[in-house]
Structure formats: C-alpha cells, structure tokens
Design an enzyme around this catalytic site. Structure first.
Site, PDB file in Angstrom:
ATOM      1  N   HIS A  95       0.854  -1.183   0.000  1.00 17.43           N
ATOM      2  CA  HIS A  95       0.000   0.000   0.000  1.00 17.43           C
ATOM      3  C   HIS A  95       0.887   1.228   0.000  1.00 17.43           C
ATOM      4  CE1 HIS A  95      -3.080   2.891   1.087  1.00 17.43           C
ATOM      5  NE2 HIS A  95      -3.937   1.998   0.648  1.00 17.43           N
ATOM      6  N   ASP A 111      -8.070  -4.948  -0.220  1.00 20.02           N
ATOM      7  CA  ASP A 111      -8.590  -5.718  -1.346  1.00 20.02           C
ATOM      8  C   ASP A 111      -8.231  -7.196  -1.307  1.00 20.02           C
ATOM      9  OD1 ASP A 111      -9.969  -3.705  -2.583  1.00 20.02           O
ATOM     10  OD2 ASP A 111      -8.148  -2.887  -3.461  1.00 20.02           O
TER      11      ASP A 111
HETATM   12  N1  ACO Z   1       4.243  -7.741  -4.954  1.00 22.83           N
HETATM   13  C1  ACO Z   1       5.591  -7.785  -5.080  1.00 22.83           C
HETATM   14  N2  ACO Z   1       6.408  -6.720  -4.878  1.00 22.83           N
HETATM   15  C2  ACO Z   1       5.828  -5.557  -4.556  1.00 22.83           C
HETATM   16  C3  ACO Z   1       4.427  -5.421  -4.400  1.00 22.83           C
HETATM   17  C4  ACO Z   1       3.617  -6.572  -4.610  1.00 22.83           C
HETATM   18  N3  ACO Z   1       2.306  -6.519  -4.469  1.00 22.83           N
HETATM   19  N4  ACO Z   1       4.115  -4.145  -4.069  1.00 22.83           N
HETATM   20  C5  ACO Z   1       5.284  -3.481  -4.023  1.00 22.83           C
HETATM   21  N5  ACO Z   1       6.319  -4.341  -4.307  1.00 22.83           N
HETATM   22  C6  ACO Z   1       7.752  -4.004  -4.283  1.00 22.83           C
HETATM   23  C7  ACO Z   1       8.160  -3.195  -5.496  1.00 22.83           C
HETATM   24  O1  ACO Z   1       8.588  -4.033  -6.553  1.00 22.83           O
HETATM   25  C8  ACO Z   1       9.274  -2.356  -4.928  1.00 22.83           C
HETATM   26  O2  ACO Z   1      10.402  -3.174  -4.812  1.00 22.83           O
HETATM   27  P1  ACO Z   1      11.902  -2.523  -4.965  1.00 22.83           P
HETATM   28  O3  ACO Z   1      12.021  -1.539  -3.853  1.00 22.83           O
HETATM   29  O4  ACO Z   1      12.819  -3.693  -4.841  1.00 22.83           O
HETATM   30  O5  ACO Z   1      11.922  -1.899  -6.330  1.00 22.83           O
HETATM   31  C9  ACO Z   1       8.806  -2.029  -3.503  1.00 22.83           C
HETATM   32  O6  ACO Z   1       7.959  -3.150  -3.158  1.00 22.83           O
HETATM   33  C10 ACO Z   1       8.014  -0.743  -3.377  1.00 22.83           C
HETATM   34  O7  ACO Z   1       6.958  -0.779  -4.321  1.00 22.83           O
HETATM   35  P2  ACO Z   1       6.325   0.511  -5.020  1.00 22.83           P
HETATM   36  O8  ACO Z   1       5.582   0.088  -6.238  1.00 22.83           O
HETATM   37  O9  ACO Z   1       7.382   1.578  -5.172  1.00 22.83           O
HETATM   38  O10 ACO Z   1       5.336   1.005  -3.893  1.00 22.83           O
HETATM   39  P3  ACO Z   1       4.174   2.044  -4.122  1.00 22.83           P
HETATM   40  O11 ACO Z   1       3.890   2.656  -2.811  1.00 22.83           O
HETATM   41  O12 ACO Z   1       4.472   2.946  -5.270  1.00 22.83           O
HETATM   42  O13 ACO Z   1       2.943   1.115  -4.619  1.00 22.83           O
HETATM   43  C11 ACO Z   1       1.075  -0.305  -4.638  1.00 22.83           C
HETATM   44  C12 ACO Z   1       1.908   0.700  -3.832  1.00 22.83           C
HETATM   45  C13 ACO Z   1       0.704   0.289  -6.003  1.00 22.83           C
HETATM   46  C14 ACO Z   1      -0.222  -0.566  -3.881  1.00 22.83           C
HETATM   47  C15 ACO Z   1       1.897  -1.598  -4.824  1.00 22.83           C
HETATM   48  O14 ACO Z   1       2.226  -2.139  -3.553  1.00 22.83           O
HETATM   49  C16 ACO Z   1       1.151  -2.660  -5.655  1.00 22.83           C
HETATM   50  O15 ACO Z   1       1.254  -2.633  -6.872  1.00 22.83           O
HETATM   51  N6  ACO Z   1       0.398  -3.591  -5.007  1.00 22.83           N
HETATM   52  C17 ACO Z   1      -0.378  -4.579  -5.724  1.00 22.83           C
HETATM   53  C18 ACO Z   1      -1.664  -3.955  -6.209  1.00 22.83           C
HETATM   54  C19 ACO Z   1      -2.672  -3.704  -5.094  1.00 22.83           C
HETATM   55  O16 ACO Z   1      -2.929  -4.549  -4.258  1.00 22.83           O
HETATM   56  N7  ACO Z   1      -3.271  -2.498  -5.131  1.00 22.83           N
HETATM   57  C20 ACO Z   1      -4.308  -2.110  -4.161  1.00 22.83           C
HETATM   58  C21 ACO Z   1      -3.851  -0.985  -3.298  1.00 22.83           C
HETATM   59  S1  ACO Z   1      -5.062  -0.660  -2.066  1.00 22.83           S
HETATM   60  C22 ACO Z   1      -6.232   0.271  -2.824  1.00 22.83           C
HETATM   61  O17 ACO Z   1      -6.052   0.923  -3.796  1.00 22.83           O
HETATM   62  C23 ACO Z   1      -7.509   0.231  -2.187  1.00 22.83           C
END
Ligand code: ACO
Length: 428
Positions: free
Chosen positions: A307, A364
C-alpha cells in the site's frame, strides 16, 4: 520546534512556513517558492511527499495503521454505524441524529428514479463491456438528464445534488449488474434500508420474491463503510482535480470511477481473485507465485499486497479478514481459494522480501472473497468499491468547492527537444 523551513540555493536562503495538522503532521508550505526563487519548482512523481490540500475529512497514519473518518475510528464505525450514517458523517462532518438520518434517507428515496431514457444508453453497451466503463459512462450520462449546474454557495442546491447522486448511483450499479446477468432492469423498494434496497435491486430474480438475508446485508454494509473514504488516493485526487475546474459533481465522480478502475487501485480486488483462481488452476503452488512476485524480471506482483501509505498493516484488512471468515461460515461456503489466500498471506508475512518492503495484505486482499461469497461476479467487485467510495468522493468534492480551492494544475520539468526548425514533409 521551528515553524519555518529554509531552502538554500545558489547562495540564497528562502524561508517557508511549516503547517501543522490536527494530528501534528507537518508540511512545508512552498506556495511562494516559484515566485521568490525565480522559477524553482519541486518535483515529486507519484506525489509521494506532496500534500495537495488541507482536509478535515479523513485521517490516516500509515505507520501506526490508523484510519479515522471525521475523528471516529474505522473499527468503531464498522462495528456500530451503518453505511448511510457514515455517508452523512463524511459529507456533513457530524454523525446525524435520528431525525437527521431519517430525513436524509427520505430525501434520498425521493430522488431514486433514473430517467427511463438512460436504459437506452445501457442497452447500447455489449454485455461483455466492463462494468466500470459502463458505470463511469452512465454516471456521466446522468448529467444530461439532470442538467442543472450546482451553485455551491447555496446549501440547498449542494444538498440537492448530493442526495440525487446518493439516490441514483445505486440504481446505476444495480442496472450494470443486471445487464451483465441478463435480468430486467428494476427499481428499488422505498420501504427497505439503504443497503438492503441496493442488495434487492442487484439480486432480485424476476420470478421470485426478494428475501432479506441479514448476514449478507450486514457484511455488505460493513464492506461499504470500510471503503467509504481514504483521503487523497488516486481516485479521490481525480475527483478533486476534475472538480477544481468547476466541472460538476457527476462529471467529477465519473472521472473518479475511471481512476478507481485500474488494478493498482480499486481494480486490485478483481485482480486478487483472478490471481487466486489462476494459482488454484495451476495446482495451488503458492511458493511458485511468491518466487514470481520477488523476481525483478517477472512483472507479476502479489495483488492485494502493499500500500502506498500503510507500511505496517491496513486496519481495514484486519476487519475484513474477520468478516470474510464470518461470512463464509454463516453462508456455509467452503471456498478453496480462501485456503490459497491464507497460505499466501502466511508466507508473505514471514518472507524477508515482503518484510523488508513492508508489504502487508491490503483491504482488497479479502474483500473479493466476501464479494464472491455474496454471489457478486468478479468483474463487479470494483463497482462495489465505487459504491462504497461514493460518500468519500462527494465529501472531498464538497470540501474542495466550499474551500474555493484553485484549479489543480501541476507543473513539469521539460526534457524534450530544444527549439528546432520545421522540416517540410518532402525533406523528411
Ligand atoms: N508484490 C511484489 N512486490 C511488490 C508489491 C507486490 N504486491 N508491491 C510493491 N512491491 C515491491 C516493489 O517491486 C518495490 O520493490 P523494490 O524496492 O525492490 O523496487 C517495492 O515493493 C516498493 O513498491 P512501489 O511500487 O514503489 O510502492 P508504491 O507505494 O508505489 O505502490 C502499490 C503501492 C501500487 C499498492 C503496490 O504495492 C502494488 O502494486 N500492489 C499490488 C496492487 C494492489 O494490491 N493495489 C491495491 C492498493 S489498495 C487500494 O487501492 C484500495
């Protein structure tokens, strides 16, 4: 503690005031930066460090896993209030008393008709159309049937617009589902509660009496409350920025629905179930998918994990996990994908990659399992999220307009070509 921050650039010092929120959050107010510094701006892709507004609606502390609407904890609201009370609270700032709540509900019921012509628009969509696209279009189309622009300085006009959308939006949601299922389009029943009526509009079979199932209604009510607001997320920021151009409420909401659709935002609940189904179809090997999620050469992400703001746990996920267990038990459903979900959660919570990056199940991860148990088709999950988020979007739009916020218009750092002479077509 200092009430100013200093920026030093090219031997010049610039001071900016610090703003403090009611929960002691701090921000540097850089409103004057560009003017005083001769053109400096800040850049912050994804707005990870940028506050777009001051807001009195929702407080969340991602480190501590706190979420409050207008000062009330999400845990208390989910347990003690119903969705309509929460909607009133979010929009108008205080919990309604009995008379206020009753009057609000009556006003909503009085606006629940949707022009029959709207059915022709719905009819033009193929059955295969994604319900979020249909919902966004129908919400936008509502403007044509309710063309009065709202004078936001009039309480009565503002209230009228709010009540109209709270009344009509559930009908659009129900019609979107009924179209998908091939059911006749129907209206609700004013003798029912707000959420019960939504349930009836969605699920009543043409040849059967509608029977209330309290456990189902309670679960739905709680899910809608948990989704009702989440401060300046992608869709809410969209609603505020579209509204900041003085586009109307319905137009702003239609844009918010499109923003919510994406799998990195509201679309994650659909993506979670599709992912769990795919893992099940592939033999249920959760370890294989954990490895894929960690592999930087593989675009696969564990949907429902991570998140932008919550970096310890998502308080809504805790409530939902409990609710999912209860709903499945109450309805006597033994869902194999729940086992896969539990397995993935356990492995991720113990895995260094996920621990280091503070990736926890978000709201979610479990909401889709409940929606599935309630018989809601996977493609409709994000529509249910939109239904829950509606009061939050309205509250944020109203706040933005009442605060007379300026039009949202970020700047950029241009990285394209410098000026060059035009080359005629025959010379290229
Ligand atoms: N699975 C695997 N790796 C992940 C995930 C995941 N679900 N989420 C983040 N990471 C990793 C990234 O690859 C990154 O790794 P790195 O530092 O080695 O490059 C690190 O964790 C940080 O990730 P970011 O994408 O920079 O984090 P950000 O805060 O921008 O994104 C987000 C948050 C979009 C929710 C992300 O965690 C994601 O894509 N999750 C899956 C989709 C999801 O569940 N979305 C619902 C969000 S809740 C809502 O909207 C109600």
């Amino acid at each position: 503690m200092s009430d100013k921050a200093t920026l030093e650039y090219n031997g010049q010092k610039y001071e900016f005031p610090i703003i403090k929120g009611s929960e002691d959050e701090l921000a540097v107010n850089i409103k004057t930066l560009r003017g005083v510094s001769g053109g400096l701006i800040t850049i912050d892709p994804g707005y990870k460090n940028t506050g777009s507004c001051e807001s009195a609606i929702t407080f969340l502390d991602g480190e501590k896993g706190v979420l409050r609407y207008r000062g009330y904890s999400i845990e208390e609201l989910a347990e003690k209030a119903d969705f309509l009370e929460v909607a009133y609270l979010l929009i108008f700032g205080e919990l309604p008393n009995k008379e206020q709540l009753e009057a609000f509900h009556v006003d909503i019921k009085n606006e629940s008709h949707v022009d029959e012509e709207m059915k022709k628009i719905l009819d033009a969509f193929p059955k295969s159309a994604h319900p979020m696209g249909v919902l966004s279009s129908l919400t936008s189309a509502l403007i044509a049937f309710n063309p009065v622009s709202v004078n936001v300085t009039s309480n009565a006009e503002m209230y009228g617009a709010i009540v109209r959308i709270l009344a009509k939006f559930p009908v659009l949601v129900a019609w979107t589902l009924r179209k998908k299922k091939g059911f006749p389009l129907d209206y609700g029943d004013d003798s029912l509660g707000y959420v019960e009526n939504i349930h009836k509009m969605m699920f009543k079979k043409p040849s059967q009496e509608y029977k209330k199932n309290k456990q189902v209604i309670d679960a739905l009510d709680q899910l809608l409350i948990l989704h009702a607001d989440h401060e300046q997320n992608c869709s809410t920021s969209t609603v505020r920025i579209v509204g900041s151009s003085h586009a109307g409420l319905f137009a702003s909401l239609s844009a918010g629905i499109s923003a919510l659709w994406g799998p990195l935002h509201g679309g994650a609940n659909q993506a979670v179930i599709e992912m769990l189904e795919a893992i099940e179809a592939d033999g249920g090997d959760t370890k294989k998918y954990m490895a894929k999620a960690k592999d930087k050469n593989d675009p696969f992400r564990l949907m429902g994990f991570g998140h932008r703001v919550y970096k310890n746990f998502d308080p809504r996920a805790k409530i939902i996990k409990k609710a999912a267990d209860k709903v499945l038990e109450d309805l006597g459903i033994d869902d194999p994908i729940l086992e896969i979900a539990k397995g993935l959660e356990k492995e991720a919570l113990e895995d260094q990659y996920f621990v280091d990056r503070k990736l926890y199940p978000n709201v979610d991860f479990y909401s889709g399992i409940i929606y599935r148990a309630l018989g809601i088709p996977t493609e409709m999950f994000t529509v249910m999220f939109a239904l829950g988020r509606l009061p939050g979007w309205i509250a944020q739009w109203r706040e933005m307009r009442l605060n007379n916020e300026p039009i949202g218009r970020p700047r950029q750092i241009y990285t394209g070509a410098n000026q060059r002479p035009f080359v005629n077509l025959d010379k290229r």
